[in-house]
Design an enzyme around this catalytic site. Structure first.
Site, PDB file in Angstrom:
ATOM      1  N   HIS A   1      26.249   2.942   5.097  1.00 42.12           N
ATOM      2  CA  HIS A   1      25.863   2.549   6.460  1.00 42.12           C
ATOM      3  C   HIS A   1      24.947   1.339   6.447  1.00 42.12           C
ATOM      4  O   HIS A   1      24.150   1.164   7.358  1.00 42.12           O
ATOM      5  CB  HIS A   1      25.206   3.734   7.171  1.00 42.12           C
ATOM      6  CG  HIS A   1      26.152   4.867   7.386  1.00 42.12           C
ATOM      7  ND1 HIS A   1      26.980   4.960   8.481  1.00 42.12           N
ATOM      8  CD2 HIS A   1      26.445   5.936   6.604  1.00 42.12           C
ATOM      9  CE1 HIS A   1      27.726   6.044   8.371  1.00 42.12           C
ATOM     10  NE2 HIS A   1      27.421   6.658   7.242  1.00 42.12           N
TER      11      HIS A   1
ATOM     12  N   GLU B   1      11.140   9.931  -3.528  1.00 38.50           N
ATOM     13  CA  GLU B   1       9.941   9.978  -4.367  1.00 38.50           C
ATOM     14  C   GLU B   1      10.119   9.089  -5.609  1.00 38.50           C
ATOM     15  O   GLU B   1       9.197   8.385  -6.020  1.00 38.50           O
ATOM     16  CB  GLU B   1       9.648  11.438  -4.750  1.00 38.50           C
ATOM     17  CG  GLU B   1       8.486  11.652  -5.704  1.00 38.50           C
ATOM     18  CD  GLU B   1       7.143  11.156  -5.184  1.00 38.50           C
ATOM     19  OE1 GLU B   1       7.027  10.808  -3.994  1.00 38.50           O
ATOM     20  OE2 GLU B   1       6.204  11.106  -5.996  1.00 38.50           O
TER      21      GLU B   1
ATOM     22  N   LYS C   1      -6.330   5.630  -4.304  1.00 38.63           N
ATOM     23  CA  LYS C   1      -6.009   7.033  -4.104  1.00 38.63           C
ATOM     24  C   LYS C   1      -6.807   7.576  -2.939  1.00 38.63           C
ATOM     25  O   LYS C   1      -7.859   7.044  -2.604  1.00 38.63           O
ATOM     26  CB  LYS C   1      -6.354   7.808  -5.370  1.00 38.63           C
ATOM     27  CG  LYS C   1      -5.522   9.058  -5.494  1.00 38.63           C
ATOM     28  CD  LYS C   1      -5.483   9.539  -6.893  1.00 38.63           C
ATOM     29  CE  LYS C   1      -4.643  10.789  -7.009  1.00 38.63           C
ATOM     30  NZ  LYS C   1      -3.205  10.508  -6.981  1.00 38.63           N
TER      31      LYS C   1
ATOM     32  N   ASN D   1     -17.967   4.328   3.254  1.00 37.70           N
ATOM     33  CA  ASN D   1     -16.531   4.551   3.131  1.00 37.70           C
ATOM     34  C   ASN D   1     -16.026   4.890   4.520  1.00 37.70           C
ATOM     35  O   ASN D   1     -16.532   5.815   5.150  1.00 37.70           O
ATOM     36  CB  ASN D   1     -16.287   5.709   2.153  1.00 37.70           C
ATOM     37  CG  ASN D   1     -14.829   6.140   2.104  1.00 37.70           C
ATOM     38  OD1 ASN D   1     -13.935   5.395   2.476  1.00 37.70           O
ATOM     39  ND2 ASN D   1     -14.599   7.365   1.651  1.00 37.70           N
ATOM     40  N   GLY D   2     -15.068   4.129   5.016  1.00 35.82           N
ATOM     41  CA  GLY D   2     -14.521   4.392   6.351  1.00 35.82           C
ATOM     42  C   GLY D   2     -14.380   3.098   7.119  1.00 35.82           C
ATOM     43  O   GLY D   2     -14.390   2.006   6.553  1.00 35.82           O
TER      44      GLY D   2
ATOM     45  N   GLU E   1       5.560   1.569  -6.480  1.00 38.25           N
ATOM     46  CA  GLU E   1       4.095   1.489  -6.461  1.00 38.25           C
ATOM     47  C   GLU E   1       3.501   1.067  -7.795  1.00 38.25           C
ATOM     48  O   GLU E   1       2.476   0.391  -7.813  1.00 38.25           O
ATOM     49  CB  GLU E   1       3.439   2.761  -5.895  1.00 38.25           C
ATOM     50  CG  GLU E   1       3.595   4.014  -6.673  1.00 38.25           C
ATOM     51  CD  GLU E   1       3.054   5.249  -5.937  1.00 38.25           C
ATOM     52  OE1 GLU E   1       2.124   5.136  -5.125  1.00 38.25           O
ATOM     53  OE2 GLU E   1       3.566   6.355  -6.208  1.00 38.25           O
TER      54      GLU E   1
ATOM     55  N   CYS F   1     -12.356   3.875  -1.323  1.00 33.02           N
ATOM     56  CA  CYS F   1     -13.759   3.539  -1.538  1.00 33.02           C
ATOM     57  C   CYS F   1     -14.457   4.729  -2.188  1.00 33.02           C
ATOM     58  O   CYS F   1     -14.366   5.850  -1.723  1.00 33.02           O
ATOM     59  CB  CYS F   1     -14.502   3.181  -0.264  1.00 33.02           C
ATOM     60  SG  CYS F   1     -14.129   1.548   0.332  1.00 33.02           S
TER      61      CYS F   1
ATOM     62  N   TRP G   1     -12.249  -0.520  -1.574  1.00 33.35           N
ATOM     63  CA  TRP G   1     -10.881  -0.836  -1.179  1.00 33.35           C
ATOM     64  C   TRP G   1     -11.033  -1.464   0.206  1.00 33.35           C
ATOM     65  O   TRP G   1     -11.356  -0.800   1.180  1.00 33.35           O
ATOM     66  CB  TRP G   1     -10.027   0.423  -1.126  1.00 33.35           C
ATOM     67  CG  TRP G   1      -8.576   0.133  -0.841  1.00 33.35           C
ATOM     68  CD1 TRP G   1      -7.619  -0.201  -1.749  1.00 33.35           C
ATOM     69  CD2 TRP G   1      -7.925   0.136   0.436  1.00 33.35           C
ATOM     70  NE1 TRP G   1      -6.414  -0.405  -1.113  1.00 33.35           N
ATOM     71  CE2 TRP G   1      -6.570  -0.205   0.222  1.00 33.35           C
ATOM     72  CE3 TRP G   1      -8.353   0.396   1.734  1.00 33.35           C
ATOM     73  CZ2 TRP G   1      -5.644  -0.295   1.251  1.00 33.35           C
ATOM     74  CZ3 TRP G   1      -7.426   0.302   2.771  1.00 33.35           C
ATOM     75  CH2 TRP G   1      -6.093  -0.037   2.520  1.00 33.35           C
TER      76      TRP G   1
ATOM     77  N   ARG H   1     -10.284   5.060  -6.461  1.00 32.46           N
ATOM     78  CA  ARG H   1     -10.430   5.035  -5.002  1.00 32.46           C
ATOM     79  C   ARG H   1     -10.520   3.609  -4.458  1.00 32.46           C
ATOM     80  O   ARG H   1     -10.610   3.425  -3.235  1.00 32.46           O
ATOM     81  CB  ARG H   1     -11.675   5.819  -4.597  1.00 32.46           C
ATOM     82  CG  ARG H   1     -11.547   7.298  -4.878  1.00 32.46           C
ATOM     83  CD  ARG H   1     -12.743   8.036  -4.374  1.00 32.46           C
ATOM     84  NE  ARG H   1     -12.791   8.049  -2.935  1.00 32.46           N
ATOM     85  CZ  ARG H   1     -12.601   9.110  -2.175  1.00 32.46           C
ATOM     86  NH1 ARG H   1     -12.338  10.265  -2.738  1.00 32.46           N
ATOM     87  NH2 ARG H   1     -12.679   9.035  -0.873  1.00 32.46           N
TER      88      ARG H   1
ATOM     89  N   LYS I   1       7.705   5.982  -6.604  1.00 27.63           N
ATOM     90  CA  LYS I   1       7.011   5.857  -7.904  1.00 27.63           C
ATOM     91  C   LYS I   1       7.263   4.489  -8.504  1.00 27.63           C
ATOM     92  O   LYS I   1       6.355   3.820  -8.964  1.00 27.63           O
ATOM     93  CB  LYS I   1       7.540   6.898  -8.900  1.00 27.63           C
ATOM     94  CG  LYS I   1       6.979   8.278  -9.041  1.00 27.63           C
ATOM     95  CD  LYS I   1       5.542   8.487  -8.934  1.00 27.63           C
ATOM     96  CE  LYS I   1       5.110   8.421  -7.534  1.00 27.63           C
ATOM     97  NZ  LYS I   1       4.270   9.185  -6.847  1.00 27.63           N
TER      98      LYS I   1
HETATM   99  N1  HGA Z   1     -14.626  -0.790   5.868  1.00 30.04           N
HETATM  100  C1  HGA Z   1     -15.336  -0.943   4.644  1.00 30.04           C
HETATM  101  C2  HGA Z   1     -15.107   0.237   3.724  1.00 30.04           C
HETATM  102  C3  HGA Z   1     -13.668   0.282   3.307  1.00 30.04           C
HETATM  103  C4  HGA Z   1     -13.146   1.653   3.015  1.00 30.04           C
HETATM  104  O1  HGA Z   1     -13.726   2.689   3.278  1.00 30.04           O
HETATM  105  N2  HGA Z   1     -11.966   1.716   2.458  1.00 30.04           N
HETATM  106  O2  HGA Z   1     -11.324   2.947   2.216  1.00 30.04           O
HETATM  107  C5  HGA Z   1     -14.993  -2.242   3.943  1.00 30.04           C
HETATM  108  O3  HGA Z   1     -13.976  -2.879   4.233  1.00 30.04           O
HETATM  109  O4  HGA Z   1     -15.775  -2.628   3.083  1.00 30.04           O
END
Ligand code: HGA
Length: 611
Positions: A507, A484, A606, A103-104, A491, A2, A77, A27, A488
């Site tokens: 194995h 790694e 990211k 964000n969070g 992703e 975000c 995100w 982000r 790469k």
């Molecule tokens: N929880 C919030 C913000 C998402 C977030 O910070 N993502 O890294 C949402 O879902 O909108």
């Protein structure tokens, strides 16, 4: 994850916000939105998907693009609620007088939602973030900063938040706990962002907020308070990243640009850090005397994703060169596993952004258990860099592509320098130290030689662009390099890829091998090569196509497969670096051939700032 941007000043607010969001898009790209306060009114624009969709919405709203005042923007995100217009930030209070970007994760959002709903609040989105707007509205009695401060002790979880209101023209309130917020200082204008990449075009002077700091930002001033509303002071930091460092230039993707920057970024990581006289390394940021270094009895490296893979390479370096027992932890498990930290343990958290939530938690756990913490970060002034208090910066410049390339290489180089220093501090001879210094100095040229083969690698990659699965195998330091390489590829190309120690193939995974399951064998001429030759034979016997990375001129490998990517001769310690570059190019060209969104792969973002 975000991106947050805020602007207050005399320019087109929407223009500055959209430009900032474009720079923050790595982000998160589930949705984007903005709110502008101008002429006593609050305007909004939102769109699902990338920032260019938001730009179209802004362009279609008459007059929005020319408004001055203040505003906040967000690129999402999603953690709570699907990507949709209603779930796009900013979120508004019911009277639509307060707008919030976040964000969070608000962990107690359900409980707060129940409480607010019982008081008549109507929720529009499924996000956890919307509760913040309603709580601030509930606490508001004329002072936006005080209302924001008043709700913080009700919020459990992590947040970087920016708030505006039409009752407060020109004012942005920003606060952080666990998610980064940086204030940018302009002239007659100011900024706030989740990441300095959004500010580079406007200012080099920034203030990093600490957890619990609240900022009131207007065009004229920036006031900082703690959670009890007491004024506080924070240092002004200067960003030294070059203008244009966060631009794509003539490259089709940031990832390709960043791959090609690696000779220089590795030079930057090495510059001034080799001590020819002592055949050692100079790493002043770790702030430990030779006596203190000698007391280190155990090393624990913590990281996520590519940073953890760099740590796994580092494990070989520290044990082999310095004779210090080393373990590598997934940062996400570190604090929950209740790790045993012996006295004299050095913990090395590794994070490109310095904001990775799990790695921050690991730093705190390690510090609480009395470890010496020395961080490896790329972003100067980031949370991990500041909280660790000692560390080594990577000097890789801004890394915009979601898939890490240059930061990974710099992490490995810096770990090698650190192991050289610790080795010379104890059992590594001067002559062996001098050999290693010479090898480290060659790394940028080794990388250049691999980059010169980009077209050859592209040709080989195009032969594998159609596959659904890929195995990567290696031994020694090239085992984490194989991990790694697989990361790469998966992703950015969405090909299912797995990295294995070459011996582990037998194995289990060998049961999957057939003509549809190619294997990338890291067969450089370093100890273990002969065994890898045997492993390649085993794969061929199961009809699996094999691509090999081999030391230039290795005829035996050519007899086993036609698809060989050649690496210049180098020692086993240095081999992961040019090899990783070849694997980056291989993944890049496969993804390009498949038409993938290379810089912004689906579902990824990211800087993973949530747990
Ligand atoms: N929880 C919030 C913000 C998402 C977030 O910070 N993502 O890294 C949402 O879902 O909108």
């Amino acid at each position: 994850m975000c991106g947050i941007i805020g602007y207050t000043g005399n320019r087109s607010v929407a223009g500055v916000l959209v430009d900032g969001l474009r720079r923050l898009e790595y982000r998160g790209y589930d949705s984007a939105g903005l709110a502008v306060v101008s002429g006593g009114e609050l305007h909004e624009a939102k769109a699902v998907g990338k920032v260019r969709k938001l730009e179209e919405v802004v362009a279609a709203l008459p007059g929005l693009g020319s408004l001055c005042g203040c505003g906040i923007g967000h690129t999402r995100w999603a953690t709570h609620g699907v990507p949709s217009t209603v779930n796009a930030h900013p979120h508004f209070s019911n009277d639509r007088k307060i707008a919030v970007v976040h964000n969070g994760i608000i962990e107690n959002h359900q409980e707060l939602r129940r409480h607010l709903t019982s008081k008549g609040c109507v929720f529009r989105s499924q996000t956890d973030s919307e509760v913040i707007a309603h709580l601030i509205a509930e606490a508001y009695d004329g002072d936006l900063l005080a209302a924001t401060a008043a709700v913080l002790d009700q919020l459990q979880g992590t947040y970087g938040i920016a708030v505006v209101s039409d009752r407060h023209p020109g004012l942005i309130v920003a606060v952080r706990k666990g998610s980064p917020i940086v204030v940018g200082i302009g002239e007659g204008e100011n900024f706030v962002a989740s990441d300095i990449a959004a500010l580079l075009a406007h200012t080099r002077q920034v203030i990093y907020l600490n957890d619990g700091d609240i900022a009131a930002i207007t065009p004229e001033k920036i006031e900082l308070r703690d959670i009890r509303n007491v004024p506080i002071e924070r240092e002004i930091a200067k960003i030294d990243w070059e203008t244009g460092a966060a631009e794509k230039g003539n490259y089709p993707h940031f990832m390709l640009k960043e791959i090609f920057e690696q000779p220089e970024t590795v030079e930057n990581a090495i510059r001034g850090r080799l001590d020819h006289e002592m055949a050692s390394a100079i790493l002043s940021g770790i702030g430990l005397s030779p006596r203190e270094l000698l007391q280190i009895g155990h090393i624990v490296i913590a990281g996520c994703g590519s940073s953890m893979h760099a740590g796994l390479v580092g494990e070989y370096y520290f044990e082999d060169l310095a004779g210090i027992s080393t373990s590598v932890e997934q940062a996400a498990e570190f604090r929950y596993r209740n790790p045993i930290i012996e006295p004299n343990t050095l913990v090395i958290p590794i994070s490109q952004s310095g904001e990775t939530a799990d790695t921050i938690a690991a730093v705190r756990e390690a510090a609480a258990k009395g470890a010496i913490v020395t961080a490896l970060c790329n972003v100067v002034g980031s949370t991990i860099a500041r909280e660790a208090g000692r560390g080594i910066y990577l000097h890789a410049g801004p890394e915009i592509s979601v898939a890490s390339t240059k930061a990974f290489l710099s992490q490995v180089v810096v770990l090698l320098l650190f192991a050289l220093l610790l080795g010379r501090n104890r059992r590594l001879s001067r002559s062996r130290g001098a050999e290693l210094v010479a090898e480290i100095e060659q790394i940028p040229d080794l990388i250049r030689e691999v980059l010169e083969q980009a077209l050859e690698i592209k040709k080989i990659a195009s032969r594998y662009a159609h596959v659904d699965d890929f195995f990567f195998i290696g031994r020694g330091c090239l085992y984490p390099t194989a991990l790694e390489g697989a990361l790469k590829l998966k992703e950015i190309s969405y090909i299912h890829a797995e990295g294995y120690h070459a011996a582990e193939l037998k194995h289990g995974p060998i049961s999957l091998l057939d003509e549809k399951h190619p294997v990338m064998a890291l067969a450089n001429d370093i100890p273990g090569r002969d065994k890898i030759l045997g492993n390649i034979q085993e794969c061929r016997a199961r009809k699996a196509p094999v691509v090999a990375i081999a030391t230039r001129g290795d005829r035996a490998i050519r007899d086993l497969t036609q698809d060989v990517i050649e690496i210049p001769p180098c020692s086993r310690f240095v081999a992961p670096l040019p090899t990783a570059v070849a694997l980056q190019l291989f993944a890049y060209y496969i993804a390009a051939e498949r038409g993938c969104e290379i810089d912004q792969p689906r579902n990824l973002a990211k800087s993973v700032t949530v747990e």
